[in-house]
Design an enzyme around this catalytic site. Sequence first.
Site, short mmCIF file in Angstrom:
data_model
loop_
_atom_site.label_atom_id
_atom_site.label_comp_id
_atom_site.label_asym_id
_atom_site.label_seq_id
_atom_site.Cartn_x
_atom_site.Cartn_y
_atom_site.Cartn_z
N HIS A 73 0.84 -1.21 0.00
CA HIS A 73 0.00 0.00 0.00
C HIS A 73 0.86 1.25 0.00
O HIS A 73 1.29 1.72 1.06
CB HIS A 73 -0.89 -0.03 1.26
CG HIS A 73 -1.95 1.03 1.30
ND1 HIS A 73 -3.19 0.80 1.85
CD2 HIS A 73 -1.96 2.31 0.89
CE1 HIS A 73 -3.92 1.91 1.76
NE2 HIS A 73 -3.19 2.84 1.18
N LEU A 120 2.19 6.75 -5.00
CA LEU A 120 3.35 7.27 -5.72
C LEU A 120 3.06 8.57 -6.45
O LEU A 120 3.96 9.12 -7.09
CB LEU A 120 3.90 6.20 -6.68
CG LEU A 120 4.39 4.92 -5.99
CD1 LEU A 120 5.06 3.99 -6.99
CD2 LEU A 120 5.38 5.26 -4.87
N ASN A 176 -5.04 9.54 7.73
CA ASN A 176 -6.34 8.89 7.75
C ASN A 176 -6.17 7.41 7.44
O ASN A 176 -5.67 7.09 6.35
CB ASN A 176 -7.23 9.53 6.68
CG ASN A 176 -8.67 9.07 6.77
OD1 ASN A 176 -9.06 8.43 7.73
ND2 ASN A 176 -9.46 9.42 5.77
N ASP A 216 1.40 2.59 3.67
CA ASP A 216 0.53 3.71 3.28
C ASP A 216 1.36 4.98 3.06
O ASP A 216 0.98 6.08 3.44
CB ASP A 216 -0.57 3.98 4.33
CG ASP A 216 -1.71 4.83 3.77
OD1 ASP A 216 -2.58 5.23 4.56
OD2 ASP A 216 -1.71 5.12 2.55
N HIS A 232 3.51 14.35 0.69
CA HIS A 232 2.84 15.65 0.55
C HIS A 232 3.89 16.73 0.53
O HIS A 232 4.93 16.63 1.17
CB HIS A 232 1.89 15.91 1.72
CG HIS A 232 0.62 15.17 1.61
ND1 HIS A 232 -0.31 15.43 0.62
CD2 HIS A 232 0.12 14.15 2.35
CE1 HIS A 232 -1.34 14.60 0.77
NE2 HIS A 232 -1.10 13.81 1.80
#
Lengths: 179, 318, 429
Positions: C62, C65, C280, C307, C311
């Site tokens: 998970h 990209l 989240n 995950d 950012h």
Amino acid sequence: MPSRSLLLDERAIARTLQRMASQVVEQNRGTEGLLLVGIQRRGVELAERIARLIETAEGVDIPRGKLDITLYRDDLQAVGARPVVGETRLPGSLDDRTVVIVDDVLYTGRTVRAALDEFADFGRPRRILLCVLVDRGGRELPIHPDIAGLTITTRPGDRVDVSVSELDGRDAVELARGD
Amino acid sequence: MPALGKDLIGLETLTADQIRLILDTAEPFKEVSERAIKKVPALRGKTIVNLFFEASTRTRISFEFAEKRLSADTVNVASAGSSVSKGETLVDTARNLEAMRIDMVVIRHGSSGAAQFLGERIASNVINAGDGKHEHPTQGLLDLLTLRDRFGSIAGLKVAICGDILHSRVARSNIWGLTKLGAEVAVCGPPSLLPRHVEELGVTVLPRIEDAIAWADALNILRLQLERMQAGFIPSLREYNRVFGVTRDRLARAPKDLVILHPGPMNRGVEIDSDVADGPFSVILPQVTNGVAVRMAVLYLLAGGTTAVSAAARGEAT
Amino acid sequence: MNPILIRGGRVIDPSRGADGLADVYLADGRVGAVGRGIVPGEGAIIVDASNKVVAPGLIDLHVHLREPGQEDVETVATGAMAAAAGGFTAVCAMPNTDPVTDNQAAVGFIVSQAQKAAKARVYPIGAISLGQQGEQLAEFGELVGAGAVAVSDDGKPVVSSQLMRTALEYARTFGIPVADHCEDPTLAAGGAMHEGLVSTRLGLKGVPAAAEEIMVARDIILAELTGGHVHLCHMSTRGSVELIRRAKEKGLRVTAEATPHHFSLTHARCEDYDTNAKMNPPLREPEDVEAIRRALKDGTIDVVASDHAPHHYDAKEREFDLAPNGILGLETALGVAIRDLVVPGVLTLAELVDRMSTAPARVFHLPGGTLAVGAPADVVVFDPAEKWVVRPEAFYSKSRNTPYGGETLTGRTEVTIVRGRVVFDRTRG
């Protein structure tokens, strides 16, 4: 080791205040329009005593007030420390009154300057007199006392300590010589 | 004496001594607002920006009076029509203010944490005038001052905060301030408007407004916002008033004369009835007066940095 | 290509229950031999693995990209390099790109970008619904044909139970799992962190554990109804763990993953409104962290998956409730896992290698996860004891949004080999 000498003891202070009280009445040519304002702190206690002496001698009520000049100090920004602000209470208007500033020790004159600024925000007295228990010299501003209980010369490192029984438990004026 | 630090972000991080310092400092400033010339030169030459990202008349005006009565120069920036509404980030707004050498910023913002965010990024003093749902420290302080005026001391006082606690920064600041000064605090409102774990903040939950009225010395009644109804937290404002409203009839059954506080603006007939708001036990208007004094005290203390007993007060002549 | 001899390491291969000192010989892109005292052939590269662990390459089911659409924060190439630096020989890329990876051309694009990068393998995950809008099923057959290994609308939940049911049934045709991001949108809406004491104190709207558990329960029920394979993404609550445990006891085709941050950090990390603690599902309570750890131990949660969510610095440098969700994970996953699971004795090192390599391969039916002779030469060599300080500015990822900056982790990748070629070697930087 700094030496400490007693300039005025309890009796001497009482005598001096008595004389200062009559000088106030003399300079005002009576008691009409008098308002005694003591500067926080000890000036407040001295103003109270002088007012009572005048009342006893003249048989009239003398209004008094208290003034805290902290917010008007000219060194407020520079110092950085936020001094605790005491109570300011002035009875009625200042207009047409003879305001007598009462303080314990007059030194550089900056406290009195601050008081004058603060009075200007309250009104326009007819006259302002300055009455101090001790004038120790060392003025940094052109301020002079109209009434001074004791006039001495001191050096910058010296301290003049006034104690009043209402706050300190005893009456005394002492000089501590610094070196 | 304990310094306040650079910013006032909230009451959670202040000690009881610091809170008392602010309240004590507010006393002489009350007197300044009673003078004919309501001005002292204490903050002369300081530039203060009121940065309000949320519309607010009363808080902004209260701060503006506080600033002007201290002789500071003030500038108001409201979000509508400003660069903020054009998408300028909070970071850039902050840096621009700093580049203009602003001394202090009073910020109200819709996001919790915004005041702290700003305070961490600019050297100016930052005062939180309400950030999201987090805190509204000057409101908490003025509520404390008003209670202290009325009761003499906060310790042991029973205060019930009533209404939408979940969304209220006023409630949080009050909870911190009151518990730190030793009051017993309860919250009262519909369960859908109470935050989880609120008891862990040191408060009791009272399920009904009648319980709060029977228990408390003072009620701090929070404004119920219309959006809560629209978001479905309560079915209607009418029902809220019928079930939770502080009405004269309910107050009449109180065992003692309850002091009534409200941060304003009031929704008359929703959380509080008019005859209560205008009644003899309401201190809502003194709250407003105290608000200016408390804000003056906060600005005064932050502009300095540390406190010291003044030389004059120590007995040294100057 | 040159053969590679990895000499003298502790070889841990959960697929064969092996754990002991051995050499591993790789040739022609496959595992040639595993044993003691292997003599390398002509031109072999020698990798000295003394005091290191040699394991099948880690597989992350998970990751995000960001390519296409947000190449400024990560690309397939930089993500594949970050993965290799983290010890991963394969990652599965979620389809919430821009445009969404919901058609064969988009899947093919990712495959070709990965081939060009030639670092860790990148297996695309296709969208469940067109545009991830939650309305119309994407063409699973085309997606799988182009290289997708699973389908997911991750980033968002599949709100419609009818759509989820259909997806689970249809996916059975292709033998792929349907991976769901479990979140009831009405309960979670506007929430910035876990609903609890910390959110109350910070004045932030919280997301209750129930928001995740409701969808976990729904997905388990649908898995039972359809006989399909549901894979539950980033599990974070003790309630979810309980539901999964009971589902597995019933023999349902339910698999689950947990991220390193969900077994190492709690909601207390959000104090001071640090946006690098915002993701989240959110960080939860200590009891939830405990439950996740125990679930990884007993296999209720099958795999560790990062995950990884890059950012931009500017995007995160703002008011907490306006900041985007997500943190990086590829380059810190192994270090956090060893520090917080192996060192305290929650998992053995072999169990960890299983959760990070063998089990992921099994769950998504991928090659790898094993060092059996003939298996693809996807190998990781790592130092299980090395303590190192995380410096985000040194990451291979284009982004820097991690809560572990400045922290000391335990365990570090030394060499990563994919298809028999060294794609990461820490001594060469």
